[in-house]
Structures are given as C-alpha cells and as structure tokens.
Design an enzyme around this catalytic site. Structure first.
Site, PDB file in Angstrom:
ATOM      1  N   ARG A   1      22.742  61.466  56.033  1.00 48.03           N
ATOM      2  CA  ARG A   1      23.329  60.217  56.515  1.00 48.03           C
ATOM      3  C   ARG A   1      23.684  60.421  58.023  1.00 48.03           C
ATOM      4  O   ARG A   1      23.554  59.268  58.581  1.00 48.03           O
ATOM      5  CB  ARG A   1      24.868  60.233  55.678  1.00 48.03           C
ATOM      6  CG  ARG A   1      24.666  59.778  54.268  1.00 48.03           C
ATOM      7  CD  ARG A   1      25.853  59.803  53.244  1.00 48.03           C
ATOM      8  NE  ARG A   1      25.577  59.620  51.970  1.00 48.03           N
ATOM      9  CZ  ARG A   1      25.818  58.514  51.245  1.00 48.03           C
ATOM     10  NH1 ARG A   1      26.382  57.606  51.933  1.00 48.03           N
ATOM     11  NH2 ARG A   1      25.249  58.314  49.936  1.00 48.03           N
TER      12      ARG A   1
ATOM     13  N   GLU B   1      28.895  66.432  53.293  1.00 47.88           N
ATOM     14  CA  GLU B   1      28.497  67.777  52.547  1.00 47.88           C
ATOM     15  C   GLU B   1      29.536  68.810  53.198  1.00 47.88           C
ATOM     16  O   GLU B   1      29.993  69.649  52.467  1.00 47.88           O
ATOM     17  CB  GLU B   1      27.027  68.073  52.528  1.00 47.88           C
ATOM     18  CG  GLU B   1      26.133  67.122  51.711  1.00 47.88           C
ATOM     19  CD  GLU B   1      25.511  65.776  52.566  1.00 47.88           C
ATOM     20  OE1 GLU B   1      26.037  65.815  53.912  1.00 47.88           O
ATOM     21  OE2 GLU B   1      25.041  65.084  52.069  1.00 47.88           O
TER      22      GLU B   1
ATOM     23  N   ASP C   1      26.665  70.895  47.525  1.00 47.18           N
ATOM     24  CA  ASP C   1      27.605  70.120  48.133  1.00 47.18           C
ATOM     25  C   ASP C   1      27.728  68.636  48.219  1.00 47.18           C
ATOM     26  O   ASP C   1      28.104  68.024  49.083  1.00 47.18           O
ATOM     27  CB  ASP C   1      27.300  70.697  49.737  1.00 47.18           C
ATOM     28  CG  ASP C   1      25.707  70.358  50.058  1.00 47.18           C
ATOM     29  OD1 ASP C   1      25.312  69.559  49.339  1.00 47.18           O
ATOM     30  OD2 ASP C   1      25.413  70.969  51.034  1.00 47.18           O
TER      31      ASP C   1
ATOM     32  N   HIS D   1      16.485  62.124  54.871  1.00 50.45           N
ATOM     33  CA  HIS D   1      17.394  61.394  54.337  1.00 50.45           C
ATOM     34  C   HIS D   1      19.061  61.570  54.449  1.00 50.45           C
ATOM     35  O   HIS D   1      19.897  61.168  54.173  1.00 50.45           O
ATOM     36  CB  HIS D   1      17.260  61.749  52.547  1.00 50.45           C
ATOM     37  CG  HIS D   1      17.886  63.088  52.336  1.00 50.45           C
ATOM     38  ND1 HIS D   1      19.318  63.109  51.963  1.00 50.45           N
ATOM     39  CD2 HIS D   1      17.478  64.210  52.132  1.00 50.45           C
ATOM     40  CE1 HIS D   1      19.532  64.613  51.910  1.00 50.45           C
ATOM     41  NE2 HIS D   1      18.556  65.339  51.727  1.00 50.45           N
TER      42      HIS D   1
ATOM     43  N   GLU E   1      25.584  78.311  45.019  1.00 45.78           N
ATOM     44  CA  GLU E   1      25.305  78.044  46.367  1.00 45.78           C
ATOM     45  C   GLU E   1      26.424  77.781  47.168  1.00 45.78           C
ATOM     46  O   GLU E   1      26.665  76.913  47.873  1.00 45.78           O
ATOM     47  CB  GLU E   1      24.295  76.895  46.542  1.00 45.78           C
ATOM     48  CG  GLU E   1      23.637  77.086  47.795  1.00 45.78           C
ATOM     49  CD  GLU E   1      22.701  76.004  48.103  1.00 45.78           C
ATOM     50  OE1 GLU E   1      23.373  74.702  48.431  1.00 45.78           O
ATOM     51  OE2 GLU E   1      21.510  75.944  47.907  1.00 45.78           O
TER      52      GLU E   1
ATOM     53  N   HIS F   1      12.687  58.816  50.623  1.00 46.02           N
ATOM     54  CA  HIS F   1      13.882  58.726  49.551  1.00 46.02           C
ATOM     55  C   HIS F   1      14.240  57.299  49.381  1.00 46.02           C
ATOM     56  O   HIS F   1      14.340  56.678  50.329  1.00 46.02           O
ATOM     57  CB  HIS F   1      14.950  59.656  50.583  1.00 46.02           C
ATOM     58  CG  HIS F   1      16.234  59.977  49.706  1.00 46.02           C
ATOM     59  ND1 HIS F   1      17.187  59.156  49.544  1.00 46.02           N
ATOM     60  CD2 HIS F   1      16.545  61.241  49.186  1.00 46.02           C
ATOM     61  CE1 HIS F   1      18.041  59.988  48.571  1.00 46.02           C
ATOM     62  NE2 HIS F   1      17.804  61.111  48.789  1.00 46.02           N
TER      63      HIS F   1
HETATM   64  C1  UD1 Z   1      22.660  62.408  47.965  1.00 48.80           C
HETATM   65  C2  UD1 Z   1      23.806  63.722  48.535  1.00 48.80           C
HETATM   66  C3  UD1 Z   1      23.037  64.591  49.563  1.00 48.80           C
HETATM   67  C4  UD1 Z   1      22.079  65.214  48.894  1.00 48.80           C
HETATM   68  C5  UD1 Z   1      20.901  63.953  48.584  1.00 48.80           C
HETATM   69  C6  UD1 Z   1      19.723  64.779  48.092  1.00 48.80           C
HETATM   70  C7  UD1 Z   1      26.069  62.842  48.782  1.00 48.80           C
HETATM   71  C8  UD1 Z   1      27.111  62.034  49.408  1.00 48.80           C
HETATM   72  N1  UD1 Z   1      24.914  62.939  49.169  1.00 48.80           N
HETATM   73  O1  UD1 Z   1      22.462  61.703  49.225  1.00 48.80           O
HETATM   74  O2  UD1 Z   1      24.266  65.459  49.778  1.00 48.80           O
HETATM   75  O3  UD1 Z   1      21.476  65.858  49.978  1.00 48.80           O
HETATM   76  O4  UD1 Z   1      21.546  63.224  47.674  1.00 48.80           O
HETATM   77  O5  UD1 Z   1      18.765  63.795  47.850  1.00 48.80           O
HETATM   78  O6  UD1 Z   1      26.409  63.355  47.618  1.00 48.80           O
HETATM   79  N2  UD1 Z   1      18.730  55.974  44.878  1.00 48.80           N
HETATM   80  C9  UD1 Z   1      18.146  55.355  43.983  1.00 48.80           C
HETATM   81  N3  UD1 Z   1      17.684  56.454  42.991  1.00 48.80           N
HETATM   82  C10 UD1 Z   1      18.000  57.574  43.000  1.00 48.80           C
HETATM   83  C11 UD1 Z   1      18.480  58.133  43.865  1.00 48.80           C
HETATM   84  C12 UD1 Z   1      19.228  57.200  44.927  1.00 48.80           C
HETATM   85  O7  UD1 Z   1      17.772  54.272  43.868  1.00 48.80           O
HETATM   86  O8  UD1 Z   1      17.315  58.413  42.144  1.00 48.80           O
HETATM   87  C13 UD1 Z   1      19.409  55.133  45.915  1.00 48.80           C
HETATM   88  C14 UD1 Z   1      20.620  54.135  45.554  1.00 48.80           C
HETATM   89  O9  UD1 Z   1      20.608  52.865  45.932  1.00 48.80           O
HETATM   90  C15 UD1 Z   1      21.877  55.065  45.888  1.00 48.80           C
HETATM   91  C16 UD1 Z   1      21.450  55.567  47.246  1.00 48.80           C
HETATM   92  O10 UD1 Z   1      19.800  55.903  47.111  1.00 48.80           O
HETATM   93  O11 UD1 Z   1      23.058  54.249  45.954  1.00 48.80           O
HETATM   94  C17 UD1 Z   1      22.300  56.593  47.905  1.00 48.80           C
HETATM   95  O12 UD1 Z   1      22.338  57.705  46.761  1.00 48.80           O
HETATM   96  P1  UD1 Z   1      23.650  59.027  46.931  1.00 48.80           P
HETATM   97  O13 UD1 Z   1      23.524  59.642  45.924  1.00 48.80           O
HETATM   98  O14 UD1 Z   1      24.782  58.124  47.154  1.00 48.80           O
HETATM   99  O15 UD1 Z   1      23.124  59.651  48.461  1.00 48.80           O
HETATM  100  P2  UD1 Z   1      21.748  60.233  48.868  1.00 48.80           P
HETATM  101  O16 UD1 Z   1      21.507  59.732  50.089  1.00 48.80           O
HETATM  102  O17 UD1 Z   1      20.873  59.911  47.880  1.00 48.80           O
HETATM  103  N1  UDP Z   2      11.681  67.465  46.502  1.00 45.20           N
HETATM  104  C1  UDP Z   2      10.894  66.874  45.502  1.00 45.20           C
HETATM  105  N2  UDP Z   2      10.299  65.789  45.749  1.00 45.20           N
HETATM  106  C2  UDP Z   2      10.270  64.981  46.863  1.00 45.20           C
HETATM  107  C3  UDP Z   2      10.825  65.664  47.914  1.00 45.20           C
HETATM  108  C4  UDP Z   2      11.659  66.864  47.681  1.00 45.20           C
HETATM  109  O1  UDP Z   2      10.881  67.455  44.576  1.00 45.20           O
HETATM  110  O2  UDP Z   2       9.525  63.997  47.006  1.00 45.20           O
HETATM  111  C5  UDP Z   2      12.513  68.483  46.274  1.00 45.20           C
HETATM  112  C6  UDP Z   2      12.380  69.518  47.262  1.00 45.20           C
HETATM  113  O3  UDP Z   2      11.534  70.645  46.753  1.00 45.20           O
HETATM  114  C7  UDP Z   2      13.845  70.388  47.222  1.00 45.20           C
HETATM  115  C8  UDP Z   2      14.514  68.971  47.009  1.00 45.20           C
HETATM  116  O4  UDP Z   2      13.824  68.255  46.254  1.00 45.20           O
HETATM  117  O5  UDP Z   2      13.770  71.342  46.095  1.00 45.20           O
HETATM  118  C9  UDP Z   2      15.570  68.755  48.013  1.00 45.20           C
HETATM  119  O6  UDP Z   2      16.148  67.619  47.832  1.00 45.20           O
HETATM  120  P1  UDP Z   2      16.677  66.690  48.937  1.00 45.20           P
HETATM  121  O7  UDP Z   2      15.837  66.811  50.301  1.00 45.20           O
HETATM  122  O8  UDP Z   2      16.911  65.133  48.386  1.00 45.20           O
HETATM  123  O9  UDP Z   2      18.162  67.334  49.096  1.00 45.20           O
HETATM  124  P2  UDP Z   2      19.044  68.456  49.730  1.00 45.20           P
HETATM  125  O10 UDP Z   2      18.073  69.634  49.496  1.00 45.20           O
HETATM  126  O11 UDP Z   2      18.805  67.794  51.209  1.00 45.20           O
HETATM  127  O12 UDP Z   2      20.240  68.457  49.263  1.00 45.20           O
END
Ligand code: UD1
Ligand code: UDP
Length: 363
Positions: free
Chosen positions: A206, A133, A97, A204, A119, A237
């Site tokens: 939003r 999401e 999502d 993490h 999913e 995160h």
């Molecule tokens: C995203 C997804 C969320 C999912 C989550 C899993 C959207 C809107 N959000 O949220 O549904 O649950 O991923 O973790 O699709 N960043 C890094 N390195 C990384 C990843 C992220 O630096 O490897 C930082 C960057 O500054 C980036 C920010 O995190 O701009 C936000 O990343 P983004 O993918 O927009 O949203 P998440 O909060 O990670």
């Molecule tokens: N996870 C990981 N390392 C971490 C935290 C989470 O590998 O430090 C894994 C966790 O086992 C799960 C997935 O990341 O499979 C969940 O990701 P996240 O919580 O970022 O996203 P969401 O599932 O909420 O979309």
C-alpha cells in the site's frame, strides 16, 4: 486430553505459511484442529488452500472489492468473535501482520482464549512502512501468549518491547517448510523462463501505491530497454490500486508478460527459473534466498534484514536510478550475481511447524 486449536487464515501468504502448521497439527493426535478462513482474500486464498489440500471448517467470506481498512477490520472482528465463541478453542493461531491477524488476536483476547502468533517479532520501526502491517504487528504482540519468532533478531525485538522471555520461541519461518512441501507445477512449461534471462516482479504494498509504483514501473521499462535478452514476468496482484497502473505502463510490451496471480507451485517454479527478482513482497524476500535467486527489495525499509545481511537481498527503494543501478550491475556481470547468492538462507530449516507443535503440546 487433546488441545483444540483454531487456525485462522485470511490472505494468500497466511495460507502458505500456515499450511505446514495445519498439516503438522492435524497429523498429531494431541491436537484437535479447526481451520477458519476469514477470506480477506478470495481467489488467492482458495488457490493456496487447493494446492495444500486444506478445506476450512468455516469461512467468513469477508472480501469485498476494493475493501477499505476500517470496514474490513469491523467485519473481521465481528465474524471472528462469533466464530471463537462457537468453536470454543483452547488456543487460536494466526500468522503474520495482516488485518485478519490483528482482528484474530483482538477477538481471541476479548474471549479470553490464548493466542499464538506465528512469525512474531518482525519490525521496521516505522509505523508508516509497511502500512498498516507494522502497526498490526506492534498491536498483536502484547495480546499473544506464544510468540513464534522466525529468527533470533525477531525474538530480540520482542524482548526489547518487554515481552516475557518465556513466551518467545525461535522456531524458524514456516515459509521454508511450505517451500519444501510445494508440489511440482502441473504443467512443466511453468518452470521454463520465457526470455533468455527472466526477471520476476511482484508489486502490491500500500505505501508504494501512486508515485512510488509509477517510479518502479519506469525503472522496469528502462531495464528492458537496456537489456534486450531480458523479459519480465509479472503476476498482477488483484488489489484494484495496482493493476491499472501496471497495465498502463507495461501492458503490450513484447518482453513483459502480465499474468493473473500464479498458483504456489507455478510461482515457486517461476522464482527458480529467474535470473533476478524485483519485489515489495514480504514472503518473496524469504523464499528467494532459500532458492538461491537474488532479490532486489523495492521498498525504503524492510522487517527482514537477515536476507540483506546475508547478501542475497538488497534494499533498493523505489527511485528508478537506484533500481536500474542495482539490477544493471547484476545483469551486466553474472559474477556479481553469483557472489550475491553464496550466503545461506537465514529463515530456517523447514522444521518450524514441528517446533510450534512441540511448544503448544507442552502448554
Ligand atoms: C493484503 C494485506 C497485506 C498482505 C497482502 C498479501 C492488509 C491490510 N493487507 O493486502 O498485508 O501483504 O494481502 O497479498 O491486511 N482482491 C481480490 N481477490 C483476492 C484478493 C484481493 O479481488 O483474492 C482485491 C479485492 O478488491 C480486495 C483488494 O484486492 O478488496 C485488497 O485486498 P486486501 O486484503 O484488503 O489487501 P491487499 O492489498 O491484498
Ligand atoms: N505468490 C504466489 N503467486 C504469485 C505471487 C506470489 O503464490 O503470483 C506467493 C509467494 O511465493 C509468497 C507469497 O505468495 O509465498 C507472498 O504473498 P504476497 O506477496 O501477496 O504477500 P506478502 O508476503 O507481501 O505479505
């Protein structure tokens, strides 16, 4: 004739849940598999791809620090449109999502390529939670040709929205396949709790940014005060809206270990080694029941009611009193913890990817 399938993944959880699908399709001569990373996440995506030995065929590299949803969506749709035109797949698959998934479904729809949603059918019924999401899921549904629902409940949600029954398939959740395929951690120390009773926390979402996150951190600080044998392991995160608040409130506490995101093998080991998990994550709500670790969900609503119904997850919200009461009862009474983990995992048997492959092959 082989079916040319383009598998798209953007964030950490998508890579974890698509890894078994990619492996299964790649091992099957009926498919010609291409993998496209949007790299909505960078380091966290690469961590998972390394763990599962997946090298993408193409990478859109869209991540920018602190990226906003509008700019991210625009970059994704443009990049995916060009990639689908170039790859000319017979089918496109994506999981979950995130914004990457919404953009993938849209780009596939514009190019007239059938889209398979892994999913499918998770719903809270509230467009503001999880944000954005829930909207992504609702928008993806009418664009999908195949809906791979993890549970009967998810399938029922799709049918209630008018999706044709022959497009909906209950497969189980591929996260269980991934859990079973996760390697042991390279360093055995990763599997050891760092306090007599380890609490693992991840944060993490939003909709929890700001005051809800502050309340959750307050609750964790209170739990530590009440339970001197507990330590909190918290992989932070990298979203910049999360880290500063966590470090301000919990940084420097002798029984809090703030660490960078853990590799999947280490994180699975950390879950196994925990007395209790506190999380607003989606995937962790599915993994904890399969590992037999109680999980308190730090959200007002969940699209994964099966774990709550099975008793191994509890929806506790973000009020400190509620979090402390729920966690406190488990910490004070190990029998309450034991009772919580007697249900079986409702998310599948680890063979979801094989079912998805069989459905695609019959197309
Ligand atoms: C995203 C997804 C969320 C999912 C989550 C899993 C959207 C809107 N959000 O949220 O549904 O649950 O991923 O973790 O699709 N960043 C890094 N390195 C990384 C990843 C992220 O630096 O490897 C930082 C960057 O500054 C980036 C920010 O995190 O701009 C936000 O990343 P983004 O993918 O927009 O949203 P998440 O909060 O990670
Ligand atoms: N996870 C990981 N390392 C971490 C935290 C989470 O590998 O430090 C894994 C966790 O086992 C799960 C997935 O990341 O499979 C969940 O990701 P996240 O919580 O970022 O996203 P969401 O599932 O909420 O979309």
């Amino acid at each position: 004739m082989t079916l040319r399938v383009l598998c798209v993944l953007g964030t950490r959880p998508e890579a974890i849940k698509m890894a078994p699908v990619i492996r299964t399709l790649r091992a099957d001569p009926r498919f010609d598999v291409r993998v496209l990373a949007t790299a909505q996440h960078r380091e966290m995506l690469d961590q998972v791809l390394t763990t599962f030995g997946i090298v993408p065929d193409a990478d859109l590299d869209v991540m920018r620090p602190g990226q906003g949803l509008g700019a991210l969506t625009a970059r994704l749709v443009e990049g995916l449109d060009a990639a689908i035109a170039r790859e000319a797949p017979d089918a496109v698959l994506a999981q979950g999502d995130t914004t990457s998934v919404l953009a993938t479904a849209l780009a596939a729809f514009y190019r007239g390529v059938p889209f398979g949603h892994v999913e499918a059918g998770l719903r809270t019924g509230d467009l503001s939670a999880p944000f954005p999401e829930e909207l992504n899921r609702v928008l993806v549904a009418p664009m999908a040709r195949w809906h791979f629902a993890p549970t009967e409940g998810a399938a029922a949600a799709l049918l209630a929205e008018g999706i044709a029954p022959d497009r909906v398939h209950v497969t189980g959740n591929t996260v269980i396949d991934a859990l079973l395929q996760a390697p042991a951690p390279a360093d055995p120390a990763a599997a050891a709790p760092f306090a007599p009773r380890q609490i693992l926390a991840t944060l993490h979402r939003r909709e929890n940014f700001g005051p809800p996150l502050a309340r959750i951190l307050e609750a964790i600080a209170g739990l530590l005060e009440e339970h001197p044998d507990c330590g909190v392991l918290l992989p932070v995160h990298p979203n910049p809206a999360v880290g500063p608040a966590i470090r301000d409130r919990l940084g420097g506490h002798p029984r809090v270990r703030l660490v960078a995101p853990l590799g999947y093998a280490d994180f699975v080991a950390a879950m196994r080694a925990s007395y209790l998990i506190l999380t607003d994550s989606g995937g962790v709500q599915e993994e904890a029941p399969a590992l037999g670790v109680p999980v308190l969900v730090l959200r007002e609503t969940t699209e994964r009611p099966e774990a709550v119904a099975a008793g191994v997850a509890r929806l506790v919200g973000t009020r400190p009193a509620a979090i402390r009461a729920a966690a406190g009862s488990l910490l004070r009474d190990p029998r309450a913890r034991a009772r919580m983990i007697t249900g079986r995992s409702p998310y599948g048997d680890g063979r979801a990817a094989g079912r998805i492959a069989a459905i695609l092959a019959a197309a």
